[in-house]
Write a protein that holds these residues in place. Sequence first.
Motif, short mmCIF file in Angstrom:
data_model
loop_
_atom_site.label_atom_id
_atom_site.label_comp_id
_atom_site.label_asym_id
_atom_site.label_seq_id
_atom_site.Cartn_x
_atom_site.Cartn_y
_atom_site.Cartn_z
N THR A 188 34.69 11.11 -22.18
CA THR A 188 35.45 12.68 -22.77
C THR A 188 34.52 13.75 -21.70
O THR A 188 34.84 14.84 -21.50
CB THR A 188 34.93 13.01 -24.01
OG1 THR A 188 33.54 12.79 -24.24
CG2 THR A 188 35.82 11.80 -24.96
N ARG A 189 33.46 13.29 -20.90
CA ARG A 189 32.75 14.24 -20.17
C ARG A 189 31.89 13.53 -18.76
O ARG A 189 31.58 12.53 -18.91
CB ARG A 189 31.75 15.20 -21.02
CG ARG A 189 30.71 14.26 -21.70
CD ARG A 189 29.63 15.30 -22.48
NE ARG A 189 30.53 16.05 -23.24
CZ ARG A 189 30.51 17.44 -23.12
NH1 ARG A 189 30.16 18.06 -22.11
NH2 ARG A 189 31.03 18.17 -24.01
N SER B 32 36.40 16.71 -20.69
CA SER B 32 35.89 18.06 -20.42
C SER B 32 35.54 18.23 -19.15
O SER B 32 34.96 17.31 -18.38
CB SER B 32 34.73 18.44 -21.25
OG SER B 32 33.89 19.49 -20.92
N GLU C 246 33.57 20.45 -17.45
CA GLU C 246 32.28 21.25 -17.53
C GLU C 246 31.62 20.29 -16.44
O GLU C 246 31.19 19.16 -16.45
CB GLU C 246 31.54 21.15 -18.69
CG GLU C 246 30.38 22.06 -18.51
CD GLU C 246 29.71 22.44 -19.82
OE1 GLU C 246 28.60 22.72 -19.88
OE2 GLU C 246 30.18 21.57 -21.15
N GLN D 21 40.78 25.16 -19.50
CA GLN D 21 39.72 24.75 -18.73
C GLN D 21 39.92 25.03 -16.85
O GLN D 21 38.99 24.77 -16.30
CB GLN D 21 39.36 23.26 -18.60
CG GLN D 21 38.93 22.79 -20.08
CD GLN D 21 38.24 21.27 -20.18
OE1 GLN D 21 37.22 21.18 -19.88
NE2 GLN D 21 39.29 20.38 -20.54
#
Length: 962
Positions: free
Chosen positions: A657-658, A680, A682, A701
């Motif tokens: 997920t990231r 994500s 990020e 995002q």
Amino acid sequence: MVDAVVSHVVESIAEIVMNTVADEIGLLTGVETEVRKLASNFKKIRGVLDDAEERMIKDSNVKAWLEELEDICYEMDDILDEWNTMILKWNLKEDGVIAGTPQKKKNVCSFISSSCFCVKKLGGRRDIAIKIRKLNGRLESVINEMRQFKFLSNLSGSSSSSQVWKRVSSTSMVDVSNVQGRVSDLNILVKKLLGESSNGGDASGIKIMSIVGLGGIGKTTLAQLVCNDSRVKGHFDQQIWVCVSDPFDEIKVARAMIQSLKKDSSNLDELDPLLREINRMTYGRRFILVLDDVWTEDYTKFEPFLNSLKDGSHGSTILLTTRNVKVARVFGATYLHKVEILEESESWSLFTQIAFSGENRNKREELEDYGKKIIKKCNGLPLAIKTIASLLRFKSSADEWRNLLCSNIWDLEIAEVQLFPHLYLSYKNLPAPLKRCFTFCAVFPKDELIDVDKLIKIWMAEGYLGGLSSVENIDIEAKGREYFEILARLSFFQEFYKDVLFMFEQRITKFKIHDIVHDFAQYLTKEKSLVIEGVSNKLLDESKAIGSKNLRHVFLFDKGAIPNEAYTIKINGYPRGFFGDGFMMRTLSLDLLSSLSNVRELSLCKCKLTLLTSQVENLIHLRYLDLSNNEDLKELPTAVCSLCNLQTLDISYCGITRLPQGSERLISLRHFIFKGNSLSLEGVNKLTRLQYLVGGVDSMQLGWLKDLNQLGGDLQINMNDNAVPEILKAELRSKIRLHGISISGFFTRSTDTLEALDPPPNLQLLSIGRLTITEFPARVMTKVDNLKWLEITAMFKLSTLPPCGKLPSLEKLIIFYVPCFKFLGRSFLGIEETEGGTSASSSYSTIGFPKLKELSISSCKIWEEWEDVTQVEEDDTTLSIMPRLQALHLNACPKLKALPHRLLRKASAIEIITLNKHSYSTSQVLSKPPNEQWWLEYGKRHGKGPRYIIQNWEQMARVNFI
């Protein structure tokens, strides 16, 4: 193959030295001398490799010498890459990237730290220097041994004069009774040859046609059948046959043409008098000239011959055979006939004709089952069938046939002598990088459907496409696509699967390799590639290591059900590529990791991985990592961020997920693929070299993409209503390499999100769907002047279509499932009514849809009316509508009352109209069709009618009822 590896190493040495100077990383005393000596030694060897690679086929000593050289090259490549990696990490350390924090102010501690770092740098360079010195010693021995072989030097880059495998000259003679199949091919070619179409020739009036196909597919045989066909013999006054081959010797070709016309050319030594004699002999005569086995792409060599033949009678034809589609196009062929493999029944007839002659005639029943299985290995290639059948003709026992069935074709001596020479000639003419690209394909299983984009990423990881340090290599993927298309044109690849980007212009996405071509690639890379199918049956003995010490690539796959038991594997040697698709392991074992220390590509797709060990950081050469389809893999270890050479990371359909912390250290990452993941983004903003982001990006995002100005390819956006700030923050307009955007979102009701979209200037594809907006923002249409493809799909509340006719570059428009629009008006065309009649709404107003080739409207359930132009507008020659439209498809629109016939008559290039008869009332839609007279006038105006003209409208294939 060795030539390609040496070339790559020489380029790597040059790049390393250049980077060392650019980064001010000085070389230790003596190391610079060793590096330059290394480069000099490799260049000496490079000059004799053409001759060596030809001689290795028959000389085992030369083969052993080349294998030792290849090992040194690969080892040197690893050392140079280790050096380059060290430089990258030093730079990251100095920039504070590895620490993950900005550099602190200098103090005593930082001074000590800096001093320690400098000592480490010196130690690292010393280790590299020692390895280079050792390899230089081995290379000196190789050079000393090289002198004993007395190879022919080829520093100029021209071909070696000696040829182990020589071309066999062809003739026009053929025994038709020995040819199987090709009846359909023959009839098509004869029909084309005898046709008197006015547009069938070039400016000189000579028709040029080409037969194209793989070596050994039967191009020459088909040309022989053409020349011996009674219809062709009766049609042409003269037949001329020349076996051209490579190189294209103009004098030799000219003399052969004269001799074919039964004249003596021995007293003519210069090209000009030879061509004048050809002109005199063909003047006023209808001839067919067959140029067999043409290789040159230099039109200037062919042009003088074309000029000498221009006075031949109308209908004269040049028929050339070639393996290269580009050759046919360069020579100006107006018709290319691609020769395909034989059908199974034709293959069997050809095989039995040879294999069951003589003594084997009486043993046919006993041997037939083996024979049918053997011909499947030939996969319809006539030359392979004839070669294997000729071998079996003298083998009469079932055991001998069974042994051949169980053998690799590339292990058979007869294949080496009679079959592979035809393929080697194509291979030999390839540039060094293309040789590596082709031979790499030996790693794939037979009959594998190979993804082109994935293959290009692997080529890039192997370094076949050049380095990535220079600015000019920003589009290195385009170079990979070019390499693939060259190999495809040369018939190394087959069974192409295409994207339906445009009906009249498609892009190959997947392909296969003919089994015999695959055998040839394996022949060239013996013991270098290992392919094992059915892992669960063949790797249960975990105590034994697989492969040889020279192993370069491993491909393990299991197409059956994935077993519950995880396997452990040991590998001999240190491969550069490991592909374990479907090989269940749950995690990478330390034993396997130790064998993969030199790996460039690691694919663990569908391996039931649950954990990726942190030891993966030791794979310093890794450039391609595929972890896709491991749904139980929930996270990536931070150690992945140490892979500073990583170019491609695929985590599609995983549980990740990231990105891990420290991902900014993935400074070489170009392709990040996360399809099917809720990820994500990020941290992705720090990957400023990222070129391709493949996966659904939530619009909330998009701001993370602000600094990714090198993004190219397609971007998929999952739209939300409140995403305007993020859309603006993303600055999509600055992404000049981005050529496709796909937007979807089930609950997006506001048009503000689309209004905020500021597409990049070079956008070519825009797909908008699954939105619940009621009105399409016309402002979007003013920002996409380079758009070629537009899709508007599943727009549940949209009642009016945008003015798409204003788009100056649009070639394909798809409208699918827009259930709320009833009326398609004039605004759709980009023209408007004023008091004076029709006037412009933009600079393109008098040309609605100026470049549109294909229009498809489907599943618009309540669409009733398509507004037509007026009679005045139809007669107005200054108003142009869809002048390039070739295909119109209307499907599942049951309430449409009539076609806009005046508008369609303005679309004068139209060839195909498709109507779904299950959704229309045919009598309603065609209530006012153009009459038969209009079709006759159309044919007169354009010199030809639409495709597949049939007399009456209801039966015309221009209107396809499906």
